[in-house]
Design an enzyme around this catalytic site. Structure first.
Site, PDB file in Angstrom:
ATOM      1  N   LEU A   4       0.857  -1.178   0.000  1.00  0.00           N
ATOM      2  CA  LEU A   4       0.000   0.000   0.000  1.00  0.00           C
ATOM      3  C   LEU A   4       0.894   1.230   0.000  1.00  0.00           C
ATOM      4  CD1 LEU A   4      -2.577  -0.978   2.802  1.00  0.00           C
ATOM      5  CD2 LEU A   4      -2.934  -1.121   0.324  1.00  0.00           C
ATOM      6  N   ASP A   5       0.397   2.322  -0.569  1.00  0.00           N
ATOM      7  CA  ASP A   5       1.146   3.569  -0.516  1.00  0.00           C
ATOM      8  C   ASP A   5       1.388   3.964   0.938  1.00  0.00           C
ATOM      9  OD1 ASP A   5       1.048   3.672  -3.271  1.00  0.00           O
ATOM     10  OD2 ASP A   5      -0.631   5.083  -3.339  1.00  0.00           O
ATOM     11  N   LYS A   6       2.447   4.696   1.162  1.00  0.00           N
ATOM     12  CA  LYS A   6       2.846   5.055   2.526  1.00  0.00           C
ATOM     13  C   LYS A   6       1.722   5.724   3.312  1.00  0.00           C
ATOM     14  CE  LYS A   6       6.533   7.470   5.019  1.00  0.00           C
ATOM     15  NZ  LYS A   6       7.798   8.218   4.879  1.00  0.00           N
ATOM     16  N   ARG A  34      -5.667   6.975  -7.110  1.00  0.00           N
ATOM     17  CA  ARG A  34      -5.347   8.402  -6.994  1.00  0.00           C
ATOM     18  C   ARG A  34      -5.339   9.080  -8.362  1.00  0.00           C
ATOM     19  NH1 ARG A  34      -0.029   7.953  -3.283  1.00  0.00           N
ATOM     20  NH2 ARG A  34      -0.122  10.240  -3.349  1.00  0.00           N
TER      21      ARG A  34
END
EC number: 5.4.99.-
Length: 242
Positions: free
Chosen positions: A92-94, A192
């Site tokens: 997952l993105d940070k 996103r």
């Protein structure tokens, strides 16, 4: 006037390196606005707010799989330092919170799980809060090209790979929409980029949303995931209760 990271290091009694890392991680704000540039010149009397980072927690564990709740601001790759003997199955993105899966590396289940991802046999569901009002379910089908340098950046391009996202509005309030998001593909920053593409960027997205926001994080949460007979859910943090 003085550089932000130097002022922060004095306020928090930490090293310049640690102060820069906190700012670069999106954990520092001034008057409710996230500080983005560590070298920004600021008045000597500037006061900073530093957000604390939660630790990951176990949702489920057996001999095959470890399902974790990943808080925002933790790199997926750092999870293996908390849970020895396990390997990341995906990431997952940070700044994204939610459920993430680890497995025993090179186990029979690991190989089956990797094949499930490759065959698009994994079901994922996210929650996102976006700018503007979305009243109907819709499918976003637009190819994504990812440019990888020191940091990955993705954009819509005919040269990109197929990417399909399905969004369903759950709640609308104050010109913001809480969405349920499903993905049929798994491109870098897919949700996103697709939401920016339809002019409804995710609130708190400092990479794909230029509008200022009081949000302390990217408002994207990995809510559910299902594969190979397993199904896991990570309850959304309180900031998603709009």
């Amino acid at each position: 006037m003085e550089k932000a990271y130097k002022l922060l290091s004095v306020q928090e009694n930490i090293s310049h390196k640690k102060a820069k890392a906190l700012i670069d991680s999106g954990l520092v704000s001034i008057g409710g606005q996230k500080l983005m540039v560590a070298r920004k010149e600021l008045p000597q009397n500037t006061r900073f707010s530093v957000q604390k980072v939660e630790k990951p927690s176990v949702i489920f564990e057996d001999e095959n799989i470890l399902a974790l709740f990943k808080p925002p601001f933790i790199e997926s790759y750092d999870l293996v330092s908390f849970f020895k003997g396990w390997a990341l199955l995906h990431r997952l993105d940070k700044e994204t919170s939610g459920v993430i899966l680890l497995v025993k590396e090179n186990s029979e289940f690991h190989l089956k799980a990797k094949k499930a991802f490759k065959d698009r046999a994994v079901k994922k569901e996210y929650l996102a809060i976006v700018q503007g009002i979305i009243e109907e379910e819709r499918e976003i089908n637009a190819p994504i090209l990812t440019i990888k340098t020191t940091k990955a950046f993705s954009k819509i391009s005919k040269k990109g790979q197929e990417a399909v996202t399905i969004i369903t509005p759950l709640k609308i309030i104050n010109k913001k929409t809480l969405l349920k998001v499903g993905i049929k593909t798994g491109r870098t920053h897919q949700i996103r980029v697709h939401l920016k593409h339809i002019n409804h960027p995710i609130i708190g997205d400092t990479l794909y949303n230029n509008e200022p926001s009081s949000a302390k994080r990217l408002m994207l949460h990995a809510h559910k995931i299902a594969l190979l007979g397993y199904e896991f859910e990570a309850i959304a943090p309180k900031e998603f209760e709009i």
